[in-house]
Write an enzyme that holds these catalytic residues in place. Structure first.
Site, PDB file in Angstrom:
ATOM      1  N   GLY A  32      -0.078 -10.450  -3.255  1.00  0.00           N
ATOM      2  CA  GLY A  32      -1.344 -10.137  -3.123  1.00  0.00           C
ATOM      3  C   GLY A  32      -1.849 -10.642  -1.928  1.00  0.00           C
ATOM      4  CB  SER A  33      -0.773  -7.911   0.019  1.00  0.00           C
ATOM      5  OG  SER A  33      -0.192  -7.723  -0.511  1.00  0.00           O
ATOM      6  NE  ARG A  34      -7.425  -5.153   5.228  1.00  0.00           N
ATOM      7  CZ  ARG A  34      -7.662  -6.443   5.953  1.00  0.00           C
ATOM      8  NH1 ARG A  34      -8.005  -7.583   6.068  1.00  0.00           N
ATOM      9  NH2 ARG A  34      -7.857  -5.273   7.372  1.00  0.00           N
TER      10      ARG A  34
END
Length: 233
Positions: A189-191
């Site tokens: 889960g990240s960007r």
């Protein structure tokens, strides 16, 4: 349709980075199920989810000079001028930034937004704030790469999120990379932030869903043409 085609369409390939996690989940499921049967089914569901998380489906990347494609699956959460991280050595002037947030259900394999040479790879340790926040660009753990070709130079930054604890980068400086080629992965889960020349007009809007290696973030050639027309008029 042959059996091989059926299998390839039914079972999505899994990235090799996921194998250890899948093995741990599967072994834990068997051990827990041995002592308490209901835990087996819970573990089985979690194991299937881990397989799903590390999926690595094939993508068809549009190939045309000037196109910048999305490096990640997810949704556009931020967009506008921003100064690139200092470690990328791209100067202190703002560039056009498009941020793509990946939740735990998105495919987390990252792909190059354009073809070119890797001019810089820079890792920086940091915090694990919610990746949707603007300040995550500055404070969170991140790994950035700079891609350059004859026409332009862009920055791509992998940013760890609230759950993510590991950024993986497959490329090294001075290597060449093709648009849509895999260059990294983030767990869980990240960007991804993409920095493009200031004046670039993104082809996306906030909240839009992106497909890594396929969705077009911007067309630099079209941007240049519109700027030229504006100057003439």
């Amino acid at each position: 349709m042959s059996l091989a085609d059926t299998i390839s369409k039914t079972f999505v390939p899994i990235h090799r980075e996921g194998y250890p996690f899948i093995a741990i989940a599967a072994i834990s499921t068997i051990i827990l199920g041995w002592f308490f049967a209901p835990l087996f089914w819970i573990g089985l569901i979690l194991t299937v989810w881990v397989c799903y998380f590390f999926r690595d489906p094939p993508r068809v990347t549009p190939v045309r000079d000037g196109l910048i494609v999305s490096p990640a699956d997810g949704t556009v959460c931020l967009m506008g001028p921003a100064v690139p991280p200092k470690e990328l050595d791209m100067g202190e002037e703002p560039m056009m930034r498009v941020c793509i947030f990946m939740n735990v259900f998105n495919c987390h394999v990252n792909r190059a937004p354009m073809q070119g040479r890797i001019k810089r790879v820079a890792y920086k340790a940091g915090k694990f704030l919610n990746a949707e926040l603007d300040k995550a660009s500055e404070h969170n753990e991140r790994n950035g790469i700079v891609i350059e070709n004859d026409d332009t130079r862009i920055g791509v930054v992998q940013i760890a999120g609230l759950v993510a604890r590991r950024i993986v980068c497959f490329v090294k400086e001075d290597e060449t990379i093709s648009a849509g080629e895999r260059f990294g992965l983030i767990r869980f889960g990240s960007r991804l932030d993409v920095y493009m020349p200031l004046g670039t007009k993104p082809s996306v809007s906030l909240g839009q869903t992106m497909v890594s290696g396929e969705s077009i973030l911007a067309d630099l050639k079209a941007t240049n043409q519109s700027d030229a027309i504006s100057r003439v008029s």
